[in-house]
Design a protein around this motif. Structure first.
Motif, PDB file in Angstrom:
ATOM      1  N   GLN A   1      -2.066  -0.851  13.364  1.00 33.38           N
ATOM      2  CA  GLN A   1      -0.963  -0.638  14.284  1.00 33.38           C
ATOM      3  C   GLN A   1       0.383  -0.857  13.584  1.00 33.38           C
ATOM      4  O   GLN A   1       0.440  -1.216  12.407  1.00 33.38           O
ATOM      5  N   LYS A   2       1.457  -0.658  14.322  1.00 31.04           N
ATOM      6  CA  LYS A   2       2.808  -0.749  13.762  1.00 31.04           C
ATOM      7  C   LYS A   2       3.065  -2.113  13.136  1.00 31.04           C
ATOM      8  O   LYS A   2       3.710  -2.216  12.093  1.00 31.04           O
ATOM      9  N   ASP A   3       2.570  -3.187  13.761  1.00 34.71           N
ATOM     10  CA  ASP A   3       2.840  -4.540  13.286  1.00 34.71           C
ATOM     11  C   ASP A   3       1.689  -5.115  12.463  1.00 34.71           C
ATOM     12  O   ASP A   3       1.644  -6.323  12.235  1.00 34.71           O
ATOM     13  N   THR A   4       0.767  -4.263  12.022  1.00 31.78           N
ATOM     14  CA  THR A   4      -0.380  -4.702  11.236  1.00 31.78           C
ATOM     15  C   THR A   4      -0.191  -4.278   9.783  1.00 31.78           C
ATOM     16  O   THR A   4      -0.017  -3.096   9.499  1.00 31.78           O
ATOM     17  N   PHE A   5      -0.229  -5.232   8.859  1.00 30.93           N
ATOM     18  CA  PHE A   5      -0.108  -4.863   7.450  1.00 30.93           C
ATOM     19  C   PHE A   5      -1.465  -4.507   6.862  1.00 30.93           C
ATOM     20  O   PHE A   5      -2.517  -4.945   7.362  1.00 30.93           O
ATOM     21  N   LEU A   6      -1.437  -3.721   5.792  1.00 28.50           N
ATOM     22  CA  LEU A   6      -2.653  -3.326   5.081  1.00 28.50           C
ATOM     23  C   LEU A   6      -2.503  -3.686   3.614  1.00 28.50           C
ATOM     24  O   LEU A   6      -1.582  -3.217   2.943  1.00 28.50           O
ATOM     25  N   LEU A   7      -3.392  -4.538   3.115  1.00 27.12           N
ATOM     26  CA  LEU A   7      -3.464  -4.832   1.690  1.00 27.12           C
ATOM     27  C   LEU A   7      -4.751  -4.235   1.140  1.00 27.12           C
ATOM     28  O   LEU A   7      -5.836  -4.497   1.661  1.00 27.12           O
ATOM     29  N   VAL A   8      -4.624  -3.432   0.091  1.00 28.20           N
ATOM     30  CA  VAL A   8      -5.776  -2.794  -0.543  1.00 28.20           C
ATOM     31  C   VAL A   8      -5.941  -3.364  -1.952  1.00 28.20           C
ATOM     32  O   VAL A   8      -5.027  -3.268  -2.777  1.00 28.20           O
ATOM     33  N   ASP A   9      -7.086  -3.969  -2.201  1.00 30.73           N
ATOM     34  CA  ASP A   9      -7.463  -4.378  -3.545  1.00 30.73           C
ATOM     35  C   ASP A   9      -8.409  -3.298  -4.067  1.00 30.73           C
ATOM     36  O   ASP A   9      -9.577  -3.262  -3.675  1.00 30.73           O
ATOM     37  N   PRO A  10      -7.935  -2.401  -4.938  1.00 28.65           N
ATOM     38  CA  PRO A  10      -8.706  -1.203  -5.306  1.00 28.65           C
ATOM     39  C   PRO A  10      -9.746  -1.498  -6.399  1.00 28.65           C
ATOM     40  O   PRO A  10      -9.611  -1.092  -7.547  1.00 28.65           O
ATOM     41  N   ILE A  11     -10.791  -2.186  -6.028  1.00 30.91           N
ATOM     42  CA  ILE A  11     -11.772  -2.684  -6.996  1.00 30.91           C
ATOM     43  C   ILE A  11     -12.580  -1.527  -7.584  1.00 30.91           C
ATOM     44  O   ILE A  11     -13.369  -0.882  -6.890  1.00 30.91           O
ATOM     45  N   MET A  12     -12.377  -1.283  -8.883  1.00 39.53           N
ATOM     46  CA  MET A  12     -13.084  -0.188  -9.562  1.00 39.53           C
ATOM     47  C   MET A  12     -13.493  -0.537 -10.987  1.00 39.53           C
ATOM     48  O   MET A  12     -14.403   0.086 -11.542  1.00 39.53           O
ATOM     49  N   GLY A  13     -12.815  -1.515 -11.615  1.00 37.40           N
ATOM     50  CA  GLY A  13     -13.128  -1.857 -12.993  1.00 37.40           C
ATOM     51  C   GLY A  13     -12.160  -2.893 -13.522  1.00 37.40           C
ATOM     52  O   GLY A  13     -11.220  -3.300 -12.837  1.00 37.40           O
ATOM     53  N   ASP A  14     -12.388  -3.332 -14.765  1.00 39.30           N
ATOM     54  CA  ASP A  14     -11.510  -4.319 -15.380  1.00 39.30           C
ATOM     55  C   ASP A  14     -11.700  -4.279 -16.889  1.00 39.30           C
ATOM     56  O   ASP A  14     -12.790  -3.956 -17.376  1.00 39.30           O
ATOM     57  N   ASP A  15     -10.636  -4.585 -17.623  1.00 38.09           N
ATOM     58  CA  ASP A  15     -10.681  -4.610 -19.090  1.00 38.09           C
ATOM     59  C   ASP A  15     -11.235  -3.308 -19.680  1.00 38.09           C
ATOM     60  O   ASP A  15     -11.944  -3.323 -20.689  1.00 38.09           O
ATOM     61  N   GLY A  16     -10.916  -2.198 -19.032  1.00 41.37           N
ATOM     62  CA  GLY A  16     -11.359  -0.900 -19.530  1.00 41.37           C
ATOM     63  C   GLY A  16     -12.783  -0.535 -19.169  1.00 41.37           C
ATOM     64  O   GLY A  16     -13.263   0.552 -19.528  1.00 41.37           O
ATOM     65  N   ILE A  17     -13.490  -1.414 -18.474  1.00 41.26           N
ATOM     66  CA  ILE A  17     -14.887  -1.179 -18.096  1.00 41.26           C
ATOM     67  C   ILE A  17     -14.948  -0.837 -16.612  1.00 41.26           C
ATOM     68  O   ILE A  17     -14.398  -1.557 -15.772  1.00 41.26           O
ATOM     69  N   LEU A  18     -15.605   0.256 -16.278  1.00 44.81           N
ATOM     70  CA  LEU A  18     -15.744   0.678 -14.890  1.00 44.81           C
ATOM     71  C   LEU A  18     -16.980   0.034 -14.275  1.00 44.81           C
ATOM     72  O   LEU A  18     -18.019  -0.076 -14.918  1.00 44.81           O
ATOM     73  N   TYR A  19     -16.860  -0.384 -13.024  1.00 39.83           N
ATOM     74  CA  TYR A  19     -17.986  -1.019 -12.347  1.00 39.83           C
ATOM     75  C   TYR A  19     -19.065   0.007 -11.998  1.00 39.83           C
ATOM     76  O   TYR A  19     -18.805   1.221 -11.964  1.00 39.83           O
ATOM     77  N   ASP A  20     -20.256  -0.487 -11.702  1.00 45.68           N
ATOM     78  CA  ASP A  20     -21.416   0.376 -11.481  1.00 45.68           C
ATOM     79  C   ASP A  20     -21.208   1.389 -10.361  1.00 45.68           C
ATOM     80  O   ASP A  20     -21.714   2.509 -10.422  1.00 45.68           O
ATOM     81  N   MET A  21     -20.481   1.006  -9.311  1.00 47.61           N
ATOM     82  CA  MET A  21     -20.341   1.893  -8.156  1.00 47.61           C
ATOM     83  C   MET A  21     -19.261   2.956  -8.353  1.00 47.61           C
ATOM     84  O   MET A  21     -19.072   3.827  -7.513  1.00 47.61           O
ATOM     85  N   PHE A  22     -18.533   2.900  -9.495  1.00 43.23           N
ATOM     86  CA  PHE A  22     -17.422   3.836  -9.712  1.00 43.23           C
ATOM     87  C   PHE A  22     -17.917   5.276  -9.831  1.00 43.23           C
ATOM     88  O   PHE A  22     -18.953   5.563 -10.422  1.00 43.23           O
TER      89      PHE A  22
END
Length: 290
Positions: A102-123
């Protein structure tokens, strides 16, 4: 007495072992005075860094939460998304947002896909495309450097090889501004390792980019890597947003909290996959004034 809405819908996985995801979010948000309302994307015997784990994908269950919560006529102060197993789950998140963002609801997205150049299994490329669309809707997005590169179609390996601090930070600033140009309101790039060119000390930083601000907030580098620190960082940001705290101050708080917890984990020889033992430092997050 005026009742304040402190409910946060936390769309993330639940792992039996490994301090991450919902385990981290529920603890942190509770300490910061917020109410976690979990919508699990998956249940895992242990987080995916362990050599063996079982994952129960809840992609078919997610719409049921949306339907049932809609019957309750509830509303949320914030929505916080983390680990997803596939692009279908992001489609379900968009359906959830249609009802509850809604208008007064914030959305934070942590776009979990990989780290240190390595992509996670579900990518997958299809997951990346849906994640790009979700990030455009976010009030705050918290990618690490690998994820930031993916979101703006930059070569991850090339960026990770940049050795000169000034060049690296300039590149990060440019990529964060690209995300802002695509619709994201605020970007916080996490876990940036760099060398202070004056003191020659290793530092760890988080870069903030908003419509009005570009700022690097850094702290001493702890030479250790543990699972779940990104989840803790994003969770502290969500808690700060519920309380109405300043973003820069909250990023600083998250850095201090994680640095101290990292040092505790190193001193106590905690295994990487177990994640940092942050529980003893939760008091840092209560009634914070920096």
């Amino acid at each position: 007495m005026v009742m304040m809405n402190r409910k946060v819908a936390v769309i993330n996985d639940l792992s039996g072992f490994g301090r991450c995801s919902l385990t981290a979010a529920i603890s942190v948000l509770s300490a910061m005075g917020a109410q976690s309302c979990p919508l699990p994307t998956a249940v895992l015997s242990a987080q995916t860094g362990f050599p063996s784990y079982y994952c129960l994908d809840l992609v078919e269950t997610m719409p049921k939460f949306t339907e049932e919560w809609q019957k309750l006529d509830v509303c949320f102060k914030g929505i916080y998304t983390g680990f997803v197993t596939n692009e279908r789950q992001i489609a379900h998140i968009f359906s959830f947002l249609e009802v509850f963002h809604q208008k007064d609801t914030f959305l934070l997205v942590d776009p979990i896909m990989g780290d240190d150049g390595i992509l996670y299994d579900m990518f997958s490329t299809s997951l990346l495309e849906r994640m790009k669309a979700l990030v455009k809707e976010a009030d705050v997005v918290t990618p690490n450097l690998t994820e930031l590169c993916l979101l703006v179609d930059q070569d991850v390996a090339e960026v990770l090889t940049i050795a000169e601090t000034a060049v690296l930070l300039k590149k990060i600033k440019h990529m964060a501004e690209v995300l802002l140009g695509k619709g994201t309101k605020q970007v916080v790039v996490t876990g940036i390792r760099f060398l202070d060119e004056t003191t020659k000390e290793k530092r760890m930083g988080n870069f903030i980019a908003t419509d009005t601000e570009r700022k690097l907030i850094d702290f001493p580098y702890v030479d250790a890597s543990f699972s779940g620190t990104g989840d803790l960082f994003a969770s502290v940001l969500v808690g700060g947003m519920v309380r109405g705290d300043d973003l820069g101050q909250t990023v600083g708080l998250a850095g201090d909290f994680i640095e101290k917890s990292l040092r505790n984990a190193v001193a106590e020889d905690i295994d990487y996959n177990d994640g940092i033992n942050f529980e003893q430092n939760l008091q840092m997050l209560m009634n914070f004034s920096r």
